[in-house]
Design a protein around this motif. Structure first.
Motif, PDB file in Angstrom:
ATOM      1  N   ALA A  51       0.833  -1.207   0.000  1.00  0.00           N
ATOM      2  CA  ALA A  51       0.000   0.000   0.000  1.00  0.00           C
ATOM      3  C   ALA A  51       0.865   1.254   0.000  1.00  0.00           C
ATOM      4  O   ALA A  51       0.559   2.237  -0.699  1.00  0.00           O
ATOM      5  CB  ALA A  51      -0.931  -0.002   1.211  1.00  0.00           C
ATOM      6  N   MET A 194      -6.697  -4.549   5.713  1.00  0.00           N
ATOM      7  CA  MET A 194      -7.595  -4.123   4.657  1.00  0.00           C
ATOM      8  C   MET A 194      -8.996  -4.711   4.847  1.00  0.00           C
ATOM      9  O   MET A 194      -9.984  -3.981   4.837  1.00  0.00           O
ATOM     10  CB  MET A 194      -7.047  -4.524   3.277  1.00  0.00           C
ATOM     11  CG  MET A 194      -7.835  -3.947   2.102  1.00  0.00           C
ATOM     12  SD  MET A 194      -6.893  -3.887   0.571  1.00  0.00           S
ATOM     13  CE  MET A 194      -6.909  -5.607   0.066  1.00  0.00           C
ATOM     14  N   ASN A 245     -18.572   1.821  -1.192  1.00  0.00           N
ATOM     15  CA  ASN A 245     -17.250   2.216  -0.715  1.00  0.00           C
ATOM     16  C   ASN A 245     -16.769   1.369   0.455  1.00  0.00           C
ATOM     17  O   ASN A 245     -15.565   1.321   0.743  1.00  0.00           O
ATOM     18  CB  ASN A 245     -17.253   3.690  -0.305  1.00  0.00           C
ATOM     19  CG  ASN A 245     -17.075   4.629  -1.483  1.00  0.00           C
ATOM     20  OD1 ASN A 245     -16.465   4.270  -2.495  1.00  0.00           O
ATOM     21  ND2 ASN A 245     -17.614   5.835  -1.381  1.00  0.00           N
ATOM     22  N   ASN A 248     -14.079  -1.035  -0.654  1.00  0.00           N
ATOM     23  CA  ASN A 248     -12.838  -0.534  -1.251  1.00  0.00           C
ATOM     24  C   ASN A 248     -11.615  -1.288  -0.745  1.00  0.00           C
ATOM     25  O   ASN A 248     -11.509  -1.594   0.443  1.00  0.00           O
ATOM     26  CB  ASN A 248     -12.666   0.958  -0.955  1.00  0.00           C
ATOM     27  CG  ASN A 248     -13.670   1.820  -1.687  1.00  0.00           C
ATOM     28  OD1 ASN A 248     -14.394   1.345  -2.546  1.00  0.00           O
ATOM     29  ND2 ASN A 248     -13.707   3.101  -1.346  1.00  0.00           N
ATOM     30  N   THR A 250      -8.728  -0.794   0.500  1.00  0.00           N
ATOM     31  CA  THR A 250      -8.005   0.280   1.162  1.00  0.00           C
ATOM     32  C   THR A 250      -7.317  -0.254   2.411  1.00  0.00           C
ATOM     33  O   THR A 250      -7.974  -0.846   3.285  1.00  0.00           O
ATOM     34  CB  THR A 250      -8.955   1.424   1.561  1.00  0.00           C
ATOM     35  OG1 THR A 250      -9.531   1.981   0.371  1.00  0.00           O
ATOM     36  CG2 THR A 250      -8.225   2.520   2.310  1.00  0.00           C
ATOM     37  N   PRO A 353      -4.662   6.388   4.589  1.00  0.00           N
ATOM     38  CA  PRO A 353      -4.728   5.035   4.022  1.00  0.00           C
ATOM     39  C   PRO A 353      -4.152   4.967   2.611  1.00  0.00           C
ATOM     40  O   PRO A 353      -3.930   5.986   1.951  1.00  0.00           O
ATOM     41  CB  PRO A 353      -6.228   4.742   4.012  1.00  0.00           C
ATOM     42  CG  PRO A 353      -6.856   6.093   3.832  1.00  0.00           C
ATOM     43  CD  PRO A 353      -5.985   7.054   4.590  1.00  0.00           C
ATOM     44  N   THR A 355      -4.944   3.042  -1.128  1.00  0.00           N
ATOM     45  CA  THR A 355      -6.018   2.343  -1.838  1.00  0.00           C
ATOM     46  C   THR A 355      -5.498   1.704  -3.119  1.00  0.00           C
ATOM     47  O   THR A 355      -4.870   2.363  -3.950  1.00  0.00           O
ATOM     48  CB  THR A 355      -7.164   3.312  -2.171  1.00  0.00           C
ATOM     49  OG1 THR A 355      -7.729   3.805  -0.960  1.00  0.00           O
ATOM     50  CG2 THR A 355      -8.256   2.610  -2.970  1.00  0.00           C
ATOM     51  N   ASP A 358     -11.145   1.064  -5.884  1.00  0.00           N
ATOM     52  CA  ASP A 358     -12.346   1.472  -5.161  1.00  0.00           C
ATOM     53  C   ASP A 358     -13.617   1.236  -5.973  1.00  0.00           C
ATOM     54  O   ASP A 358     -13.585   0.882  -7.155  1.00  0.00           O
ATOM     55  CB  ASP A 358     -12.245   2.919  -4.675  1.00  0.00           C
ATOM     56  CG  ASP A 358     -12.184   3.952  -5.793  1.00  0.00           C
ATOM     57  OD1 ASP A 358     -12.529   3.623  -6.952  1.00  0.00           O
ATOM     58  OD2 ASP A 358     -11.785   5.099  -5.517  1.00  0.00           O
ATOM     59  N   LYS A 396     -16.100   9.271  -1.026  1.00  0.00           N
ATOM     60  CA  LYS A 396     -14.843   8.735  -0.494  1.00  0.00           C
ATOM     61  C   LYS A 396     -13.925   9.865  -0.033  1.00  0.00           C
ATOM     62  O   LYS A 396     -13.397   9.844   1.086  1.00  0.00           O
ATOM     63  CB  LYS A 396     -14.129   7.887  -1.559  1.00  0.00           C
ATOM     64  CG  LYS A 396     -12.842   7.238  -1.064  1.00  0.00           C
ATOM     65  CD  LYS A 396     -12.052   6.579  -2.178  1.00  0.00           C
ATOM     66  CE  LYS A 396     -11.222   7.580  -2.953  1.00  0.00           C
ATOM     67  NZ  LYS A 396     -10.261   6.933  -3.880  1.00  0.00           N
ATOM     68  N   ILE A 447      -4.481   6.684  -6.712  1.00  0.00           N
ATOM     69  CA  ILE A 447      -4.602   5.225  -6.754  1.00  0.00           C
ATOM     70  C   ILE A 447      -3.535   4.670  -7.688  1.00  0.00           C
ATOM     71  O   ILE A 447      -3.768   4.418  -8.878  1.00  0.00           O
ATOM     72  CB  ILE A 447      -6.010   4.779  -7.200  1.00  0.00           C
ATOM     73  CG1 ILE A 447      -7.079   5.315  -6.244  1.00  0.00           C
ATOM     74  CG2 ILE A 447      -6.091   3.241  -7.247  1.00  0.00           C
ATOM     75  CD1 ILE A 447      -8.499   4.900  -6.581  1.00  0.00           C
TER      76      ILE A 447
END
Length: 520
Positions: A51, A194, A245, A248, A250, A353, A355, A358, A396, A447
């Motif tokens: 991530a 996650m 969402n 997602n 994330t 965070p 992602t 999403d 989001k 992203i």
């Protein structure tokens, strides 16, 4: 083990350590026997560091290539002018290969240790990382990649065509989907920042990633992507995908070591103000101007992802202003004056965070599929998917508005106003495909490399190449070239790939791109 690692480095220039931030036995195979490593011990570094890797690349590469930002604070960084060297190609190749290598190792361990949950997750993550490697470089090894540690492995893997790589990735995602469907037990849910070990959530991510990649190759009829997209959409019990969402992909950082954002210790100067500024491209797509050039409407996401230049001397009217991507060195100071910044308070906080994908992206995919007639509903359904996508993206980012220096609250009325504005109105748009592409571009902000990949697939948005983008002859890089180390250590296979693709330059388009399909 040392000999094996030397071979791995020789053929793929891969660093086998997952990270320096986690326990050594999980990250340095040289200090332990392979049999002592648990697949679960590799999972956490792969997830959290992956991530952070995504965050770093979106900031460093994606934003500069697709004109979200431009480093105009000096000439130490000139990626927005396409000054990208062999050392850069090597670094990018190594990074994706490192994750591909480690997740393959986790997969092998999960098989030996009969951990079905991590077997499936390994395949999902392998496709996530390797799809980016092939989308950056074109033809790459897949079936023979990272096999040097195996009895019949190779240090010189074959480079397969992008078509073959995609076919294998699709097979892996389908296999993973079947395993998730058996609801295997994730033994240590606390490791999963996650999805908390939820196989249902991982399954949705796996199949949403499948949709992303099907759309990527949808311009190639031999991939039968349109029918496969239809199959996914019409079989929700077989292929569950993101539905809100809440699904997602994330990764949540606690803010405590080692679970900290990539930019946790980055000050505003390093992160944005002394280098990376928002661009004219981004501002013109998020700010409506009146007849006297006054700013009459602003996309509600902009004050969350960006920050007006606070200097009254350079921005006396307190406007949203962007610098010029690819601007020449001689015009750099003028272009840079008063330009807006990234919002450090939101994007670089310790618990910000990361992602991978999403819900908004899925809705944009469905909007495009409906518009093109691949799934039922036509223009009416395409509009609904499109508006769902924009709404999901705004919501989001709206959740992060509280972290801005001056809190930003986005209401339903704000979303409605955006969807009725000239920036985002479906009914006012004369080119619906372009509207979807433009708004998807904005939704893909922060992203990974997705906006860069999508730009090459669709040609949207229409970007203006600056007069200083001289390093690739005023051509936005269509791929990254194979680095010289790879050329030297696996010459025959690399040369075969180049023979299929074309010259090893940043002007050769990847196979699925709009440019390659159009043949120009």
């Amino acid at each position: 083990m040392n000999k094996i690692n030397i071979l791995i480095i020789a053929f793929f220039t891969v660093i086998t350590a997952c990270t320096n931030d986690f326990e050594e036995t999980n990250t340095n195979p040289n200090t332990t026997n392979v049999g002592q490593i648990k697949a679960s011990g590799m999972f956490e570094p792969l997830l959290y560091n992956g991530a952070n890797f995504w965050l770093n690349y979106t900031w460093y590469w994606n934003n500069e290539l697709v004109q979200f930002t431009a480093f105009t604070g000096g000439t130490t960084r000139q990626e927005h002018r396409y000054f990208i060297s062999d050392a850069n190609w090597q670094s990018v190749w190594n990074a994706y290969s490192r994750y591909g290598n480690n997740v393959t190792h986790m997969y092998d361990l999960s098989i030996d240790q009969k951990d079905r949950s991590l077997e499936a997750i390994s395949m999902t993550l392998k496709v996530l990382y390797m799809s980016n490697l092939t989308d950056m470089f074109g033809d790459v090894p897949y079936s023979e990649a990272f096999t040097a540690r195996k009895p019949n492995g190779t240090t010189k893997p074959q480079f397969e065509s992008q078509k073959e790589v995609y076919e294998q990735m699709f097979a892996d995602l389908n296999t993973a989907n079947d395993i998730y469907a058996t609801n295997p037990v994730f033994v240590k849910p606390a490791l999963d920042g996650m999805y908390g070990g939820s196989m249902d959530k991982w399954r949705k991510f796996n199949n949403s990633l499948y949709l992303r990649l099907l759309m990527r190759v949808s311009g190639r009829p031999e991939m039968n992507a349109q029918a496969k997209i239809s199959e996914v959409i019409n079989s929700p019990s077989v292929y569950p995908i993101f539905t809100s969402n809440a699904d997602n992909a994330t990764v949540i950082f606690s803010g405590n070591d080692p679970y900290r954002s990539q930019f946790a210790d980055t000050n505003e100067g390093t992160f944005t103000s002394s280098g990376r500024k928002l661009t004219e491209q981004l501002i013109k797509m998020t700010v409506l101007k009146g007849i006297n050039d006054e700013q009459v409407f602003v996309d509600p996401r902009l004050p969350i992802i960006g920050k007006k230049n606070p200097s009254l001397s350079t921005n006396p009217n307190n406007l949203w202003k962007g610098t010029i991507a690819g601007v020449s060195e001689q015009n750099q100071s003028d272009a840079d004056r008063g330009s807006s910044w990234l919002n450090t308070a939101v994007l670089a906080r310790v618990d910000a965070p990361g992602t991978f994908m999403d819900f908004a992206e899925i809705q944009f995919i469905l909007a495009e599929a409906a518009l093109k007639g691949w799934i039922a509903g036509g223009d009416t359904q395409a509009k609904q998917f499109y508006e769902n996508a924009v709404k999901a993206s705004v919501e989001k980012w709206g959740a992060y508005g509280q972290f801005s220096e001056t809190a930003v609250v986005i209401s339903e009325a704000d979303i409605t106003e955006l969807l009725q504005s000239d920036l985002a109105s479906w009914d006012k748009a004369t080119n619906k495909a372009e509207l979807i592409g433009n708004q998807k571009y904005l939704a893909l902000f922060w992203i990974g490399m997705e906006a860069y990949h999508e730009y090459r697939r669709t040609g949207f948005p229409e970007l203006t190449i600056g007069d200083g983008a001289i390093y690739n002859d005023y051509i936005l890089p269509t791929r990254f070239a194979y680095p010289t180390t790879t050329l030297a250590t696996n010459s025959n296979n690399v040369q075969e790939a180049i023979g299929r693709m074309g010259p090893n330059t940043m002007k050769t388009p990847v196979w699925w791109s709009k440019q390659a399909i159009a043949g120009n």
